[in-house]
Design a protein around this motif. Structure first.
Motif, short mmCIF file in Angstrom:
data_model
loop_
_atom_site.label_atom_id
_atom_site.label_comp_id
_atom_site.label_asym_id
_atom_site.label_seq_id
_atom_site.Cartn_x
_atom_site.Cartn_y
_atom_site.Cartn_z
N VAL A 69 45.07 32.95 46.36
CA VAL A 69 43.95 33.62 47.02
C VAL A 69 44.38 34.11 48.40
CG1 VAL A 69 41.67 33.27 48.05
CG2 VAL A 69 42.14 32.41 45.75
N GLU A 70 45.12 33.27 49.14
CA GLU A 70 45.58 33.64 50.48
C GLU A 70 46.48 34.88 50.43
OE1 GLU A 70 47.41 30.42 52.57
OE2 GLU A 70 45.83 29.02 52.03
N HIS A 71 47.32 34.98 49.40
CA HIS A 71 48.30 36.07 49.33
C HIS A 71 47.74 37.33 48.69
CE1 HIS A 71 52.43 37.70 49.21
NE2 HIS A 71 52.01 38.28 48.10
N PHE A 72 47.09 37.17 47.54
CA PHE A 72 46.65 38.34 46.77
C PHE A 72 45.22 38.76 47.07
CE2 PHE A 72 49.91 36.31 44.03
CZ PHE A 72 50.83 37.34 44.01
N GLY A 73 44.43 37.89 47.68
CA GLY A 73 43.04 38.21 47.97
C GLY A 73 42.09 37.53 47.00
N GLN A 74 40.87 37.29 47.49
CA GLN A 74 39.88 36.54 46.70
C GLN A 74 39.49 37.25 45.41
OE1 GLN A 74 36.74 36.47 49.52
NE2 GLN A 74 38.04 35.69 51.14
N GLY A 181 31.41 39.78 38.23
CA GLY A 181 32.51 39.62 39.18
C GLY A 181 33.14 40.94 39.56
N LEU A 182 33.23 41.86 38.61
CA LEU A 182 33.82 43.18 38.89
C LEU A 182 32.98 43.98 39.88
CD1 LEU A 182 34.94 44.18 35.28
CD2 LEU A 182 36.46 43.82 37.25
N SER A 183 31.70 43.67 39.98
CA SER A 183 30.81 44.42 40.86
C SER A 183 30.91 43.99 42.32
CB SER A 183 29.36 44.27 40.40
OG SER A 183 28.88 42.95 40.65
N LEU A 184 31.60 42.88 42.60
CA LEU A 184 31.71 42.39 43.97
C LEU A 184 32.61 43.31 44.79
CD1 LEU A 184 32.23 38.59 43.21
CD2 LEU A 184 30.13 39.70 43.94
N LYS A 185 32.31 43.44 46.06
CA LYS A 185 33.13 44.30 46.91
C LYS A 185 34.46 43.62 47.21
CE LYS A 185 31.03 42.73 51.26
NZ LYS A 185 30.23 43.13 52.42
N LYS A 186 35.41 44.39 47.72
CA LYS A 186 36.73 43.86 48.03
C LYS A 186 36.68 42.90 49.21
CE LYS A 186 39.28 47.88 46.31
NZ LYS A 186 40.23 48.96 46.65
N ASP A 187 37.75 42.12 49.36
CA ASP A 187 37.82 41.14 50.45
C ASP A 187 37.67 41.80 51.80
OD1 ASP A 187 40.56 39.30 48.91
OD2 ASP A 187 38.55 39.72 48.22
N GLU A 188 37.02 41.07 52.72
CA GLU A 188 36.91 41.54 54.09
C GLU A 188 37.62 40.60 55.07
OE1 GLU A 188 32.85 42.10 55.06
OE2 GLU A 188 32.62 43.88 53.82
N VAL A 189 37.51 39.32 54.84
CA VAL A 189 38.06 38.35 55.79
C VAL A 189 39.53 38.07 55.51
CG1 VAL A 189 37.89 35.99 56.68
CG2 VAL A 189 35.82 37.28 56.13
N ILE A 190 39.87 37.84 54.24
CA ILE A 190 41.24 37.47 53.90
C ILE A 190 41.92 38.65 53.23
CG2 ILE A 190 42.67 35.92 52.52
CD1 ILE A 190 40.53 33.83 52.75
N GLN A 191 43.03 39.05 53.75
CA GLN A 191 43.80 40.14 53.18
C GLN A 191 45.20 39.66 52.83
OE1 GLN A 191 42.74 43.08 52.46
NE2 GLN A 191 40.74 43.05 53.43
N PRO A 192 45.72 40.01 51.66
CA PRO A 192 47.07 39.61 51.32
C PRO A 192 48.10 40.30 52.21
CG PRO A 192 46.21 41.16 49.71
CD PRO A 192 45.07 40.82 50.61
N PRO A 193 49.11 39.60 52.66
CA PRO A 193 50.13 40.22 53.52
C PRO A 193 50.81 41.38 52.79
CG PRO A 193 50.36 37.82 53.47
CD PRO A 193 49.38 38.19 52.40
N SER A 194 50.88 42.52 53.43
CA SER A 194 51.46 43.70 52.79
C SER A 194 52.98 43.61 52.77
CB SER A 194 51.01 44.96 53.54
OG SER A 194 51.41 44.89 54.88
N GLY A 195 53.57 44.01 51.65
CA GLY A 195 55.01 44.07 51.54
C GLY A 195 55.69 42.73 51.45
N GLU A 196 54.93 41.66 51.33
CA GLU A 196 55.53 40.33 51.30
C GLU A 196 55.41 39.76 49.89
OE1 GLU A 196 54.51 35.93 53.11
OE2 GLU A 196 54.14 37.70 54.36
N ARG A 197 56.51 39.37 49.30
CA ARG A 197 56.49 38.80 47.96
C ARG A 197 55.94 37.39 48.00
NH1 ARG A 197 62.03 39.43 44.84
NH2 ARG A 197 60.64 38.57 43.23
N PHE A 198 55.21 37.08 46.94
CA PHE A 198 54.61 35.74 46.90
C PHE A 198 55.67 34.69 46.58
CE2 PHE A 198 52.81 32.28 44.33
CZ PHE A 198 51.93 31.76 45.25
N LYS A 199 55.66 33.62 47.35
CA LYS A 199 56.54 32.48 47.11
C LYS A 199 55.69 31.22 47.13
CE LYS A 199 60.70 34.51 49.18
NZ LYS A 199 61.74 34.37 50.23
#
Length: 395
Positions: A69-74, A181-199
């Motif tokens: 969730v922290e990396h890819f978004g809620q 769930g598809l109708s929910l708007k995109k994340d506002e508070v938590i954004q996945p770090p751009s260009g960073e691969r998940f580890k």
């Protein structure tokens, strides 16, 4: 000054998504054991495995889904998990062997664990601090309603049209959860770090949110007793020869929660956690004591109402404290920490309480549980005294 809006489109959407998710869970919780026993010719132990495997996978996946969730978004994690949950639901009509069913339950539990973690993070960031207690109370109420309606609908549909029809209903319910769930708007508070691969980081600090741990362990303490309600209250009703009244325990339980929620959640926000938590512990204990003395339907259903008022207020209170004490980017991990330990308490408690019931009998068991819950006042006292207080309202 007017209060910030609570019943927004997204809040209603995530609450409904959660409701239909748990509807499917409770629907299958009561029907699958019957399916294993009657259709797959399994034993009682094998029937219990259908629930155990599901909960184990849900608990395990929560330890990493917070990082996702922290990396890819809620919303991305929520939608992916709901797709997995729906895909697993569609396969139940084709399960004709116990091994295949248990494998399916494992993957279904993964979808459930991911979805509940992501949904908890979504709702935590939708509700403003000033109405967090009230909002989380209503959000958790969606689970309570599912717990009342799901088993009732599952057994009614299975008895009237058969388990295969029940599976089709589950598919439709899971599909509705995904569509909302598809109708929910995109994340506002938590954004996945751009260009960073998940580890994946498997260090304890990244698998467990430290700030949520004390209240999560407190939730585990009480969940052990709550398992005595979930797992054995219907068996106790049979022992009391209550007949049709037995099926209304969780209906009364849910009605009391619905009626009390507008007040208890608001009081959390206005007066703080302690003003509500301590009386709720006492009510939970009182309900268990009444249950231990039940000889007929009247006391049995009164106990349901008192337990609903007590535990139905404690659970959202504990979860809200866990979320409130975490930093914004750690709310998903706090949710995962709390729910994982809570589910562990339910699973562990079912085993321990079952063994205790065999030796004590249900009446004595519930009386002992009442004393145990009262001892929880001491546990909570030290947790709230030593724990870091949340930034604004405690809930």
């Amino acid at each position: 000054m007017s209060k910030p809006a609570l019943w927004t489109k997204d809040f209603i959407g995530i609450a409904l998504t959660n409701f239909f998710l748990f509807m499917t869970f409770y629907f299958l919780l009561v029907t699958l054991p019957v399916y294993v026993l009657n259709e797959l010719n399994g034993s009682e132990t094998e029937a219990g495995l259908a629930t155990t495997v599901f909960l184990i996978s849900a608990i395990l996946i929560r330890f990493v889904s917070g990082q996702w969730v922290e990396h890819f978004g809620q919303k991305r994690v929520l939608i992916a998990s709901l797709v997995l949950f729906l895909a697993a639901s569609t396969l139940y009509p084709f399960m004709n062997g116990l091994a295949a069913l248990l494998i399916l339950r494992f993957f279904h539990g993964i979808g459930f664990g991911m979805a509940t973690t992501a949904a908890g993070a979504v709702v935590a960031n939708i509700i403003l601090n000033s109405r967090r207690g009230e909002g989380m109370g209503y959000y958790v109420m969606s689970m309570n309603l599912a717990m009342a309606i799901g088993p009732f609908a599952g057994l009614a549909i299975m008895n009237e049209w058969g388990i295969k029809t029940g599976f089709l209903v589950c598919i439709m319910i899971a599909a509705v959860s995904l569509l909302i769930g598809l109708s929910l708007k995109k994340d506002e508070v938590i954004q996945p770090p751009s260009g960073e691969r998940f580890k994946l980081n498997v260090s304890p600090g990244h698998l467990i949110e430290k700030s949520a741990l004390p209240i999560a362990l407190t939730g585990l303490f009480f969940a052990i007793v709550y398992s005595a309600i979930l797992s054995f209250v219907s068996v106790y009703a049979e022992e009391l020869h209550l007949g049709s009244a037995a099926g209304y325990f969780f209906v009364v339980y849910a009605i009391v929660i619905v009626l009390s929620r507008p007040f208890t959640g608001r009081w959390f926000d206005q007066y703080g956690a302690n003003v509500i938590i301590y009386p709720s512990i006492a009510l939970f204990a009182a309900g268990l004591l009444v249950l231990s003395e039940a000889g007929g339907a009247a006391l049995y259903l009164i106990a349901a109402g008192v337990i609903g008022l007590g535990w139905g207020t404690l659970f959202p209170g504990f979860q809200t404290i866990a979320i409130s004490r975490a930093r914004p980017e750690k709310k998903a991990l706090a949710t995962a920490t709390f729910l994982s330990l809570f589910d562990f308490g339910i699973g562990f408690g079912s085993f321990v309480v079952g063994a205790a019931a065999a030796g004590l009998g249900f009446k004595t068991l519930y009386a002992v549980c009442a004393v145990y819950v009262l001892a929880g006042i001491i546990v909570y006292y030290f947790v709230q005294k030593t724990g870091k207080q949340p930034e604004s309202s405690p809930l």
